[in-house]
Scaffold this motif. Structure first.
Motif, PDB file in Angstrom:
ATOM      1  N   ALA A 157      -6.029   7.041   9.064  1.00 30.03           N
ATOM      2  CA  ALA A 157      -5.901   6.798   7.620  1.00 30.03           C
ATOM      3  C   ALA A 157      -5.825   5.306   7.313  1.00 30.03           C
ATOM      4  CB  ALA A 157      -4.660   7.506   7.086  1.00 30.03           C
ATOM      5  N   VAL A 158      -5.145   4.548   8.163  1.00 31.57           N
ATOM      6  CA  VAL A 158      -5.056   3.093   7.981  1.00 31.57           C
ATOM      7  C   VAL A 158      -6.424   2.468   8.209  1.00 31.57           C
ATOM      8  CG1 VAL A 158      -4.014   0.971   8.855  1.00 31.57           C
ATOM      9  CG2 VAL A 158      -2.628   3.025   8.637  1.00 31.57           C
ATOM     10  N   VAL A 159      -7.110   2.914   9.246  1.00 33.47           N
ATOM     11  CA  VAL A 159      -8.434   2.373   9.548  1.00 33.47           C
ATOM     12  C   VAL A 159      -9.398   2.678   8.410  1.00 33.47           C
ATOM     13  CG1 VAL A 159     -10.366   2.439  11.171  1.00 33.47           C
ATOM     14  CG2 VAL A 159      -8.023   2.533  12.025  1.00 33.47           C
ATOM     15  N   GLU A 160      -9.342   3.888   7.895  1.00 37.09           N
ATOM     16  CA  GLU A 160     -10.212   4.246   6.763  1.00 37.09           C
ATOM     17  C   GLU A 160      -9.933   3.359   5.554  1.00 37.09           C
ATOM     18  OE1 GLU A 160     -11.023   7.900   3.631  1.00 37.09           O
ATOM     19  OE2 GLU A 160      -9.922   8.317   5.486  1.00 37.09           O
ATOM     20  N   SER A 161      -8.672   3.156   5.247  1.00 37.63           N
ATOM     21  CA  SER A 161      -8.305   2.309   4.121  1.00 37.63           C
ATOM     22  C   SER A 161      -8.763   0.869   4.341  1.00 37.63           C
ATOM     23  CB  SER A 161      -6.790   2.382   3.911  1.00 37.63           C
ATOM     24  OG  SER A 161      -6.407   1.651   2.792  1.00 37.63           O
ATOM     25  N   ALA A 162      -8.643   0.380   5.567  1.00 35.53           N
ATOM     26  CA  ALA A 162      -9.083  -0.979   5.885  1.00 35.53           C
ATOM     27  C   ALA A 162     -10.605  -1.098   5.787  1.00 35.53           C
ATOM     28  CB  ALA A 162      -8.608  -1.364   7.283  1.00 35.53           C
ATOM     29  N   LEU A 163     -11.319  -0.073   6.240  1.00 35.02           N
ATOM     30  CA  LEU A 163     -12.782  -0.086   6.134  1.00 35.02           C
ATOM     31  C   LEU A 163     -13.228  -0.107   4.672  1.00 35.02           C
ATOM     32  CD1 LEU A 163     -13.679   2.503   8.909  1.00 35.02           C
ATOM     33  CD2 LEU A 163     -14.144   0.048   8.955  1.00 35.02           C
ATOM     34  N   ARG A 164     -12.596   0.720   3.866  1.00 40.31           N
ATOM     35  CA  ARG A 164     -12.937   0.739   2.437  1.00 40.31           C
ATOM     36  C   ARG A 164     -12.618  -0.606   1.772  1.00 40.31           C
ATOM     37  NH1 ARG A 164     -14.521   5.629   0.823  1.00 40.31           N
ATOM     38  NH2 ARG A 164     -13.906   7.443   2.051  1.00 40.31           N
ATOM     39  N   ALA A 165     -11.512  -1.216   2.179  1.00 34.14           N
ATOM     40  CA  ALA A 165     -11.145  -2.516   1.614  1.00 34.14           C
ATOM     41  C   ALA A 165     -12.147  -3.592   2.023  1.00 34.14           C
ATOM     42  CB  ALA A 165      -9.738  -2.900   2.058  1.00 34.14           C
ATOM     43  N   SER A 166     -12.581  -3.564   3.273  1.00 31.01           N
ATOM     44  CA  SER A 166     -13.534  -4.581   3.719  1.00 31.01           C
ATOM     45  C   SER A 166     -14.885  -4.419   3.020  1.00 31.01           C
ATOM     46  CB  SER A 166     -13.693  -4.559   5.235  1.00 31.01           C
ATOM     47  OG  SER A 166     -14.260  -3.356   5.653  1.00 31.01           O
TER      48      SER A 166
END
Length: 134
Positions: free
Chosen positions: A74-83
Motif C-alpha cells: 500500500a505504501v509502494v502504491e501510494s509512492a508510485l502514484r505520487a511520483s
C-alpha cells in the motif's frame, strides 16, 4: 610596577569552580514510542497522498526506506502514484530498485512485482529489468 602587582593578583586568585549537579533521572531509550507496522504504513500512505512536489516525494522515500523494514504494498502504491502525479517517471522506476535492495531474496521481490502489476500497468511504469533487457 603597579600594573604588575595587579596582574599578579588577578592570576593568583583562585578560579571559581562551577560544578554541575548530576542528573538523577535519565531518559532511557526504552521510553521511545514503538511504531507498529500498521501505523507506519498508514503514516506513509497519507504522506504520499498529500505530497505536492518532487522534493516531498523523494524526501518521503528516503525516510521510508531508511527504516529497517520493507514498506507494505500500500505504501509502494501510494509512492508510485505520487511520483507519477509529480510527473517523475525515474523516481517511480527507482522505487522498485529500492524494494529490490530491501527484500531478502528474489522470491520476495517477485511477490512485490506480482502484487503491484496492475498499478504498474495502470501508471505505465516498467521496472529496470524490463527497460534494460537485451
Amino acid at each position: 610596577m603597579r600594573t604588575q602587582v595587579i596582574s599578579t593578583l588577578l592570576r593568583a586568585r583562585p578560579a571559581a569552580v562551577l560544578r554541575a549537579t548530576p542528573r538523577l533521572a535519565r531518559s532511557s531509550s526504552s521510553a521511545h514510542h514503538q511504531e507498529t507496522f500498521e501505523s507506519f504504513t498508514e503514516r506513509y500512505v497519507n504522506f504520499f497522498q498529500s505530497a505536492e512536489d518532487l522534493f516531498e516525494v523523494q524526501r518521503g522515500l528516503n525516510n521510508c526506506f531508511a527504516h529497517d523494514l520493507v514498506p507494505a504494498p500500500a505504501v509502494v502504491e501510494s509512492a508510485l502514484r505520487a511520483s507519477r502525479r509529480v510527473n517523475d517517471y525515474a523516481t517511480a522506476v527507482r522505487i522498485f530498485e529500492g524494494i529490490k535492495e530491501k527484500v531478502e531474496n528474489k522470491a520476495q521481490y517477485q511477490a512485490y512485482l506480482d502484487e503491484l502489476k496492475s498499478i504498474r500497468e495502470e501508471l505505465g511504469i516498467d521496472v529496470k529489468e524490463d527497460l534494460f533487457s537485451s
